[in-house]
Design a protein around this motif. Structure first.
Motif, PDB file in Angstrom:
ATOM      1  N   CYS A  93       0.837  -1.205   0.000  1.00 22.88           N
ATOM      2  CA  CYS A  93       0.000   0.000   0.000  1.00 22.88           C
ATOM      3  C   CYS A  93       0.873   1.257   0.000  1.00 22.88           C
ATOM      4  N   GLY A  94       1.843   1.318   0.874  1.00 22.10           N
ATOM      5  CA  GLY A  94       2.733   2.477   0.944  1.00 22.10           C
ATOM      6  C   GLY A  94       3.523   2.686  -0.337  1.00 22.10           C
ATOM      7  N   PRO A  95       4.184   1.642  -0.866  1.00 25.32           N
ATOM      8  CA  PRO A  95       4.912   1.829  -2.126  1.00 25.32           C
ATOM      9  C   PRO A  95       4.024   2.252  -3.294  1.00 25.32           C
ATOM     10  N   VAL A  96       2.764   1.771  -3.322  1.00 27.10           N
ATOM     11  CA  VAL A  96       1.857   2.190  -4.394  1.00 27.10           C
ATOM     12  C   VAL A  96       1.561   3.676  -4.275  1.00 27.10           C
ATOM     13  N   ILE A  97       1.313   4.139  -3.053  1.00 24.51           N
ATOM     14  CA  ILE A  97       1.044   5.567  -2.848  1.00 24.51           C
ATOM     15  C   ILE A  97       2.260   6.398  -3.236  1.00 24.51           C
ATOM     16  N   LEU A  98       3.441   5.949  -2.834  1.00 25.00           N
ATOM     17  CA  LEU A  98       4.656   6.692  -3.200  1.00 25.00           C
ATOM     18  C   LEU A  98       4.856   6.740  -4.708  1.00 25.00           C
ATOM     19  N   ARG A  99       4.634   5.615  -5.375  1.00 19.18           N
ATOM     20  CA  ARG A  99       4.791   5.582  -6.837  1.00 19.18           C
ATOM     21  C   ARG A  99       3.765   6.478  -7.505  1.00 19.18           C
ATOM     22  N   PHE A 100       2.527   6.469  -6.994  1.00 16.10           N
ATOM     23  CA  PHE A 100       1.470   7.307  -7.560  1.00 16.10           C
ATOM     24  C   PHE A 100       1.821   8.790  -7.393  1.00 16.10           C
ATOM     25  N   ARG A 101       2.302   9.160  -6.223  1.00 17.90           N
ATOM     26  CA  ARG A 101       2.707  10.556  -6.000  1.00 17.90           C
ATOM     27  C   ARG A 101       3.869  10.938  -6.900  1.00 17.90           C
ATOM     28  N   GLN A 102       4.780  10.004  -7.098  1.00 16.48           N
ATOM     29  CA  GLN A 102       5.916  10.267  -7.981  1.00 16.48           C
ATOM     30  C   GLN A 102       5.437  10.512  -9.410  1.00 16.48           C
ATOM     31  N   LEU A 103       4.485   9.693  -9.883  1.00 15.43           N
ATOM     32  CA  LEU A 103       3.950   9.871 -11.234  1.00 15.43           C
ATOM     33  C   LEU A 103       3.222  11.200 -11.368  1.00 15.43           C
ATOM     34  N   VAL A 104       2.452  11.569 -10.336  1.00 15.35           N
ATOM     35  CA  VAL A 104       1.721  12.839 -10.384  1.00 15.35           C
ATOM     36  C   VAL A 104       2.701  14.008 -10.403  1.00 15.35           C
TER      37      VAL A 104
END
Length: 195
Positions: A93-104
């Motif tokens: 869950c945490g890595p997905v959120i971090l990756r999503f924020r990175q993409l944004v």
């Protein structure tokens, strides 16, 4: 009226409801999506205001009132994203959120593109989870194969080999039968043919 009713001493303490980890992952990821959508909408409004300022030369931003959130994801797409979120393990869950924020942060998307970036982050995590599961499966298979092969080799190594006992008749054996075996020195082991 008693003071006990004011302080609620007689009531049992409220406990946090026990929820399924999958539900918590879905809720957390969808909250992140809605927050990023709001942020992208806010940035889009700011870009539009800057463009109007440049175009007209006058700032009327203080006159404009914006709705709190005008863009919303379609129900079908929301259900698809929630279904994808259920496949994410809680540890991811945490890595997905971090990756999503990175993409944004990398793409600075329009409001409509935020859900696509979210979907791509979920797909990356799902692929990574699948690869790790396959690697674990192969490791388990390899370990079981190694255990069986090691047990066979240990079984084979436990069988004793006696080079001095054989059923093959030789000339020297016939000659030695007629003579008495000589006693050897104490430091040397004595080998006798047992028949």
């Amino acid at each position: 009226m008693s003071l006990a009713s004011w302080f609620r001493w007689n009531e049992p303490p409220n406990r946090i409801s026990q929820r399924n980890p999958t539900e918590m992952v879905v809720e957390t990821l969808m909250m992140e999506l809605s927050w990023q959508t709001k942020q992208a909408e806010k940035q889009q409004r700011e870009r539009e205001n800057e463009y109007r300022k440049i175009k007209t030369g006058v700032d009327y931003g203080w006159l404009v009132s914006y709705p709190k959130q005008s863009y919303d994801i379609s129900p079908g797409e929301r259900l698809q994203l929630e279904d994808m979120c259920t496949k994410i393990h809680p540890s991811y869950c945490g890595p997905v959120i971090l990756r999503f924020r990175q993409l944004v942060a990398e793409y600075e998307p329009e409001v409509q593109e935020v859900s696509r970036l979210f979907r791509s982050a979920l797909q990356e995590a799902a692929e990574k989870i699948k690869e790790e599961e396959e690697a674990k499966k192969l490791a388990r298979q390899w370990n079981t194969k190694n255990k069986t092969s090691l047990s066979l080799t240990t079984f084979k190594s436990r069988s004793r080999i006696s080079p001095f006992i054989s059923d093959i008749k030789t000339i020297s054996e016939d000659v030695e039968r007629g003579t008495q075996p000589t006693r050897r020195v104490w430091s040397m082991p004595e080998f006798r043919n047992a028949k």
